[in-house]
Design a protein around this motif. Structure first.
Motif, mmCIF file in Angstrom:
data_model
loop_
_atom_site.group_PDB
_atom_site.id
_atom_site.type_symbol
_atom_site.label_atom_id
_atom_site.label_comp_id
_atom_site.label_asym_id
_atom_site.label_seq_id
_atom_site.Cartn_x
_atom_site.Cartn_y
_atom_site.Cartn_z
ATOM 1 N N GLY A 1 -111.954 30.982 120.179
ATOM 2 C CA GLY A 1 -111.619 29.580 119.940
ATOM 3 C C GLY A 1 -110.334 29.486 119.153
ATOM 4 O O GLY A 1 -110.098 30.257 118.210
ATOM 5 N N GLU A 2 -109.482 28.539 119.494
ATOM 6 C CA GLU A 2 -108.170 28.428 118.869
ATOM 7 C C GLU A 2 -108.232 27.989 117.413
ATOM 8 O O GLU A 2 -107.223 28.042 116.706
ATOM 9 N N GLN A 3 -109.397 27.534 116.951
ATOM 10 C CA GLN A 3 -109.550 27.148 115.544
ATOM 11 C C GLN A 3 -110.626 27.974 114.831
ATOM 12 O O GLN A 3 -111.000 27.636 113.707
ATOM 13 N N ASN A 4 -111.089 29.032 115.440
ATOM 14 C CA ASN A 4 -112.161 29.839 114.846
ATOM 15 C C ASN A 4 -111.574 30.914 113.918
ATOM 16 O O ASN A 4 -111.665 32.113 114.173
ATOM 17 N N TYR A 5 -110.999 30.458 112.809
ATOM 18 C CA TYR A 5 -110.286 31.367 111.927
ATOM 19 C C TYR A 5 -111.182 32.145 110.973
ATOM 20 O O TYR A 5 -110.758 33.142 110.408
ATOM 21 N N GLY A 6 -112.383 31.696 110.742
ATOM 22 C CA GLY A 6 -113.218 32.332 109.736
ATOM 23 C C GLY A 6 -113.548 33.782 110.052
ATOM 24 O O GLY A 6 -113.704 34.164 111.215
ATOM 25 N N ILE A 7 -113.696 34.592 108.995
ATOM 26 C CA ILE A 7 -114.144 35.972 109.165
ATOM 27 C C ILE A 7 -115.676 36.034 109.069
ATOM 28 O O ILE A 7 -116.258 37.112 109.008
ATOM 29 N N GLY A 8 -116.288 34.877 109.049
ATOM 30 C CA GLY A 8 -117.731 34.736 109.047
ATOM 31 C C GLY A 8 -118.071 33.295 109.366
ATOM 32 O O GLY A 8 -117.181 32.460 109.558
ATOM 33 N N TYR A 9 -119.362 33.000 109.415
ATOM 34 C CA TYR A 9 -119.773 31.627 109.711
ATOM 35 C C TYR A 9 -121.088 31.353 109.013
ATOM 36 O O TYR A 9 -121.761 32.258 108.500
ATOM 37 N N PHE A 10 -121.469 30.082 109.000
ATOM 38 C CA PHE A 10 -122.709 29.681 108.350
ATOM 39 C C PHE A 10 -123.811 29.462 109.381
ATOM 40 O O PHE A 10 -123.565 28.958 110.481
ATOM 41 N N SER A 11 -125.005 29.841 108.994
ATOM 42 C CA SER A 11 -126.178 29.738 109.853
ATOM 43 C C SER A 11 -127.328 29.138 109.052
ATOM 44 O O SER A 11 -127.412 29.346 107.833
ATOM 45 N N PRO A 12 -128.207 28.337 109.709
ATOM 46 C CA PRO A 12 -128.283 28.001 111.128
ATOM 47 C C PRO A 12 -127.239 26.960 111.539
ATOM 48 O O PRO A 12 -126.475 26.478 110.694
ATOM 49 N N ALA A 13 -127.266 26.611 112.820
ATOM 50 C CA ALA A 13 -126.250 25.719 113.369
ATOM 51 C C ALA A 13 -126.255 24.352 112.711
ATOM 52 O O ALA A 13 -125.218 23.695 112.636
ATOM 53 N N ASP A 14 -127.410 23.903 112.212
ATOM 54 C CA ASP A 14 -127.516 22.569 111.612
ATOM 55 C C ASP A 14 -127.597 22.608 110.095
ATOM 56 O O ASP A 14 -128.009 21.636 109.465
ATOM 57 N N CYS A 15 -127.198 23.716 109.478
ATOM 58 C CA CYS A 15 -127.283 23.796 108.017
ATOM 59 C C CYS A 15 -126.316 22.807 107.389
ATOM 60 O O CYS A 15 -125.192 22.618 107.864
ATOM 61 N N ASP A 16 -126.772 22.186 106.313
ATOM 62 C CA ASP A 16 -125.959 21.165 105.649
ATOM 63 C C ASP A 16 -125.787 21.417 104.154
ATOM 64 O O ASP A 16 -125.100 20.659 103.473
ATOM 65 N N ASP A 17 -126.426 22.443 103.621
ATOM 66 C CA ASP A 17 -126.398 22.755 102.197
ATOM 67 C C ASP A 17 -126.885 21.594 101.335
ATOM 68 O O ASP A 17 -126.532 21.484 100.158
ATOM 69 N N ILE A 18 -127.692 20.729 101.931
ATOM 70 C CA ILE A 18 -128.370 19.663 101.199
ATOM 71 C C ILE A 18 -129.873 19.825 101.358
ATOM 72 O O ILE A 18 -130.594 20.032 100.391
ATOM 73 N N THR A 19 -130.329 19.771 102.594
ATOM 74 C CA THR A 19 -131.745 20.014 102.874
ATOM 75 C C THR A 19 -131.966 21.330 103.601
ATOM 76 O O THR A 19 -133.052 21.893 103.542
ATOM 77 N N ILE A 20 -130.936 21.809 104.299
ATOM 78 C CA ILE A 20 -131.020 23.073 105.033
ATOM 79 C C ILE A 20 -129.967 24.021 104.484
ATOM 80 O O ILE A 20 -128.764 23.826 104.715
#
Length: 536
Positions: free
Chosen positions: A470-489
């Motif tokens: 992806g042309e904007q996928n610069y991270g050397i890692g990512y957050f999981s799960p796909a719907d994590c929000d760091d509030i409830t998930i």
């Protein structure tokens, strides 16, 4: 086994009773604290959010009290393995001890005397407020034990040095913006680095340690909030912080698209002063940046002279402010530009109007210069000579005879020429991070910060878990799960193969073995640059 005397037994019993009483008193104090502060929580907050947050606060304060009494022991202390594993209520995080077998020892998560955990999560910025507070998060992992006093960084010529030891410091960093995949915190220009979001940044610090970096870059901070816990936690593991003075969190919090002089607002000047006041007190504040890529905020067909004078005036004002406040440490103030009009921009921010004899003109230039550059895009190039874009970049700066430090504040071009590794396409090899250790390169660049720590799902154009190019996928890692929000998930960090490539590259890049006393800048790199004619 020798039997204990009655006197010794009695003393041990009294000690146990004393410690038990202390725990009871401390627990009661914690409950009173949480009860009292809980009354101030927003009425709109759900009852479940309150309950989950109070449980998290209580657990963290409890661990802090037990650790202070010497009665808390993490499970990992008594286990021997190739990784440290921390078991939480519903999540297990695993931090690989790569290369140097990093040991994460238990330390008090909070110090009640200096950093009480708040009862509600405050908005990450004044202009953008999430509607919810964190609920039922796993306890944050412990960090390595605190080091001795952390030494500030200072500049001499075009290099960085440790202010106490005089050792040359090569900046090896990562750009850090831990934006979750979903929810109210999935926004631009948020300040995730306050005490209220400790569950976010403390999760990531062990990853910084494993990566082997000594610096991170922040894109937006709010000077209204306390950042002491965050900064101290980073200092404990030897990490410096590059702080942005401007922000996109409000319309006039950065240099605008207006032509000079209207592009510099009074609000920005006040904000810059407040950020300097907040962060200059931390020894691990590496530097301040007065702006990020303002040369992109110009009308089509206009050059950097459109709003460049506003940025240069902002730099001057901030340097003057810091120099006249005795209580403020002299943290280097510079700026960051996109890699366009390379020569004009580079020379302009290091030049001084010699026709003006004003006393304050000694603050006209930046104390360091940052460039966001993506020039090494050929994944098949394995040597510096083969990487023509990076080689040209180095040659350009060598020709400028620059007298202040230069940082590659964003680097790491994405290209499909990089190989697929473990199912992840186009994994960057980060050879340019390794080349930062070359003596010829260090003569022009004082280090760099790779872009970036985590893939921003909001900008990615490929599906989770982002294995496709992806042309904007610069991270050397990512957050999981796909719907994590760091509030409830809660979000869990997942490394990609490029994480390990950057780790290996930085491990090979070592600073030049020269002290501040031994270093003498080249005679032709001791003055100011000539101001380009296109600028007024």
């Amino acid at each position: 086994m020798m039997s204990l005397s009655k006197s010794t037994t009695k003393n041990n019993i009294l000690l146990v009773l004393s410690l038990s009483a202390t725990i009871v008193i401390a627990s009661a104090a914690i409950m009173l604290l949480l009860t009292a502060t809980g009354e101030n929580q927003s009425q709109s907050q759900s009852q479940s959010s309150k309950s989950g947050l109070r449980q998290m606060q209580l657990r963290q304060l409890e661990v802090g009290v037990l650790a202070g009494l010497g009665l808390y022991q993490n499970k990992s202390e008594s286990e021997s393995s190739s990784y440290q594993q921390f078991q939480y209520e519903s999540t297990a995080y695993r931090f690989d001890d790569v290369n140097n077998s990093t040991t994460l020892s238990p330390v008090p998560i909070l110090s009640m005397s200096t950093s009480p955990y708040p009862t509600t999560a405050v908005p990450p910025t004044q202009s953008q407020s999430p509607s919810s507070s964190p609920t039922s998060f796993p306890t944050v992992p412990p960090l390595p034990p605190a080091k001795t006093a952390f030494d500030p960084i200072i500049t001499k010529g075009y290099k960085f040095f440790n202010s106490r030891t005089g050792a040359n410091v090569l900046i090896k960093g990562i750009d850090y913006y831990p934006r979750p995949n979903a929810g109210d915190l999935n926004i631009n220009s948020a300040d995730y680095f306050t005490n209220d979001y400790e569950h976010i940044w403390r999760r990531d610090i062990p990853q910084f340690v494993a990566l082997g970096i000594n610096a991170i870059r922040l894109y937006s901070v709010d000077p209204d909030y306390d950042h002491s816990a965050f900064m101290c936690a980073l200092a404990n593991v030897g990490i410096y912080v590059l702080v942005e003075l401007a922000s996109g969190s409000c319309p006039k919090c950065a240099i605008t698209k207006d032509a000079a002089p209207k592009c510099y607002s009074a609000e920005l000047k006040l904000r810059g002063q407040r950020v300097i006041t907040e962060f200059s007190k931390y020894n691990n504040t590496l530097a301040f940046s007065a702006g990020n890529e303002v040369n992109h905020f110009v009308p089509l067909g206009e050059g950097p002279q459109w709003n460049g004078p506003c940025l240069k005036k902002f730099v001057k004002d901030m340097r003057m402010y810091a120099s006249k406040c005795r209580h403020i440490r002299n943290v280097p103030i510079g700026l960051i530009m996109a890699d366009t009009n390379r020569e004009e921009n580079t020379l302009y921010y290091n030049c001084q109007d010699e026709d003006d004899d004003k006393k304050d003109d000694r603050y006209d230039y930046a104390e360091w210069y940052g460039i966001n550059t993506y020039v090494y895009c050929n994944g098949t190039a394995s040597t510096l000579k083969e990487a023509l874009g990076f080689q040209t970049l180095e040659q350009s700066f060598a020709s400028y005879n620059y007298s202040i430090p230069v940082l590659l504040t964003e680097y790491g071009c994405l290209s499909q020429t990089f190989p697929t590794v473990d199912g992840y396409e186009a994994q960057r090899n980060f050879n340019q991070a390794k080349w930062l250790g070359d003596r010829s390169v260090q003569n022009d660049f004082a280090g760099g910060l790779a872009f970036e720590y985590s893939i921003e799902a909001a900008n990615a154009h490929t599906p989770f878990p982002f294995k496709e190019f992806g042309e904007q996928n610069y991270g050397i890692g990512y957050f999981s799960p796909a719907d994590c929000d760091d509030i409830t998930i809660p979000c869990e960090y997942k490394r990609t193969p490029s994480f390990y490539n950057l780790q290996r590259a930085y491990a090979q890049a070592q600073p030049e073995n020269i002290t501040m006393d031994e270093f003498e800048p080249d005679v032709y790199r001791t003055g100011r640059s000539v101001c380009p004619y296109i600028f007024p």
